[in-house]
Enzyme design. Structure first.
Site, PDB file in Angstrom:
ATOM      1  N   LEU A 111       8.380  -1.541   3.575  1.00 39.67           N
ATOM      2  CA  LEU A 111       6.836  -1.071   3.916  1.00 39.67           C
ATOM      3  C   LEU A 111       6.017  -2.122   3.407  1.00 39.67           C
ATOM      4  CD1 LEU A 111       7.093   2.790   2.740  1.00 39.67           C
ATOM      5  CD2 LEU A 111       6.963   1.940   5.090  1.00 39.67           C
ATOM      6  N   ASP A 112       5.096  -2.437   4.058  1.00 40.82           N
ATOM      7  CA  ASP A 112       4.075  -3.319   3.749  1.00 40.82           C
ATOM      8  C   ASP A 112       3.477  -3.020   2.159  1.00 40.82           C
ATOM      9  OD1 ASP A 112       1.951  -5.509   4.769  1.00 40.82           O
ATOM     10  OD2 ASP A 112       0.724  -4.165   4.208  1.00 40.82           O
ATOM     11  N   TYR A 113       2.950  -4.160   1.804  1.00 42.71           N
ATOM     12  CA  TYR A 113       2.682  -4.409   0.316  1.00 42.71           C
ATOM     13  C   TYR A 113       1.519  -3.166   0.169  1.00 42.71           C
ATOM     14  CZ  TYR A 113       0.858  -6.419  -3.925  1.00 42.71           C
ATOM     15  OH  TYR A 113       0.076  -6.661  -5.434  1.00 42.71           O
ATOM     16  N   ARG A 196       4.021  -4.935  10.719  1.00 38.27           N
ATOM     17  CA  ARG A 196       2.524  -4.226  10.753  1.00 38.27           C
ATOM     18  C   ARG A 196       2.235  -3.551  11.825  1.00 38.27           C
ATOM     19  NH1 ARG A 196       0.023  -5.932   6.077  1.00 38.27           N
ATOM     20  NH2 ARG A 196      -2.130  -5.729   6.947  1.00 38.27           N
TER      21      ARG A 196
END
Length: 271
Positions: A111-113, A196
């Site tokens: 998962l993205d930051y 993303r």
């Protein structure tokens, strides 16, 4: 995996009982009723012996975990945490959430930051590689808080598809949950693993993401698990995840027979 009755193996009803499926007597009933398969083939003989380390068993189509050394953990990843077991830039990583387990766990995909939500951690290399493989496309459900008031026409556009710089993409499902005070909540269901992807889709339709959380990964639901907490999957959840993994293991190149968790799985999904 063997397709024959290995005399040195373990009786199937004992394997089922040891795996917590049912008592040995009830397991015998399941076998006789034709509800148990070994390596995809129905077994009805009570004398059948198998190799628990290599043979695959399912009951009523649901995979059974036979290797007690495998761990399957659900994490509600907070924002501000990198989806890696080590970050060269000194940011928070996943190690702080795996300290309760002796096994060396790895994340399935990422998962993205700045994205929170459901992340699977495991030491099962075969499962990790299948579920993170781009050709398999596990369904994920996201809730996005976005700028502006999303209209029904925008929802339909997301379902029909939008054109991004790396090609067209469409949501499997999309629905508007709420709109108020200049923001909207949108639920998106996708099977894409592109980087993303949710943020880029929403930006393309004019509604940049403010907050993003993944609520579902395949058959797993985040439920009431608090942010920053991790727990082992239940027996039912493990069965569902293993079943999904086995369904996808026929994809070319999806499974590494060594069973090692490949480092590349950490970069194959980023929403």
């Amino acid at each position: 995996m063997s397709d024959f009755d290995a005399p040195e193996g373990v009786r199937l009803q004992k394997v089922l009982a040891n795996a917590g499926v049912a008592s040995r007597r009830v397991s015998e009933d399941l076998i006789v009723a034709g509800r148990v398969r070994v390596n995809g083939k129905v077994v009805t003989e009570l004398g059948r012996r198998i190799d628990p380390e290599n043979d695959l068993v399912d009951v009523d189509g649901t995979a059974i975990q036979l290797d007690a050394g495998k761990r399957y953990v659900m994490l509600n990843k907070p924002t501000g945490v990198i989806s890696s077991m080590k970050d060269d830039r000194g940011r928070r990583d996943l190690r702080e959430f795996t300290r309760d387990w002796e096994e060396r766990l790895f994340n399935v995909g990422r998962l993205d930051y700045d994205t929170s939500g459901l992340l699977v951690l495991t030491n099962d290399g075969g499962l990790a590689q299948v579920l993170a493989h781009p050709s398999f496309g596990v369904t994920k459900v996201y809730i996005a808080k976005v700028e502006g008031t999303v209209t029904p026409a925008t929802i339909q556009r997301l379902i029909r598809g939008v054109e991004l710089e790396d090609g067209p993409i469409q949501a499997d499902k999309a629905r508007l949950l709420d709109s108020s005070q200049g923001t909207s909540l949108v639920e998106l269901t996708l099977h894409s693993g592109r980087n993303r992807i949710v943020r880029r889709m929403m930006a393309e339709v004019g509604h940049p993401v403010i907050e993003l959380v993944r609520r579902q990964f395949g058959p797993l639901h985040l439920g009431t698990l608090p942010v920053g907490r991790a727990r082992e999957l239940t027996k039912v959840e493990r069965g569902a995840l293993l079943t999904l993994s086995r369904q996808g293991s026929g994809a070319d190149g999806a499974v590494d027979p060594s069973g090692e968790v490949p480092a590349s799985t950490e970069g194959q999904e980023n929403s």
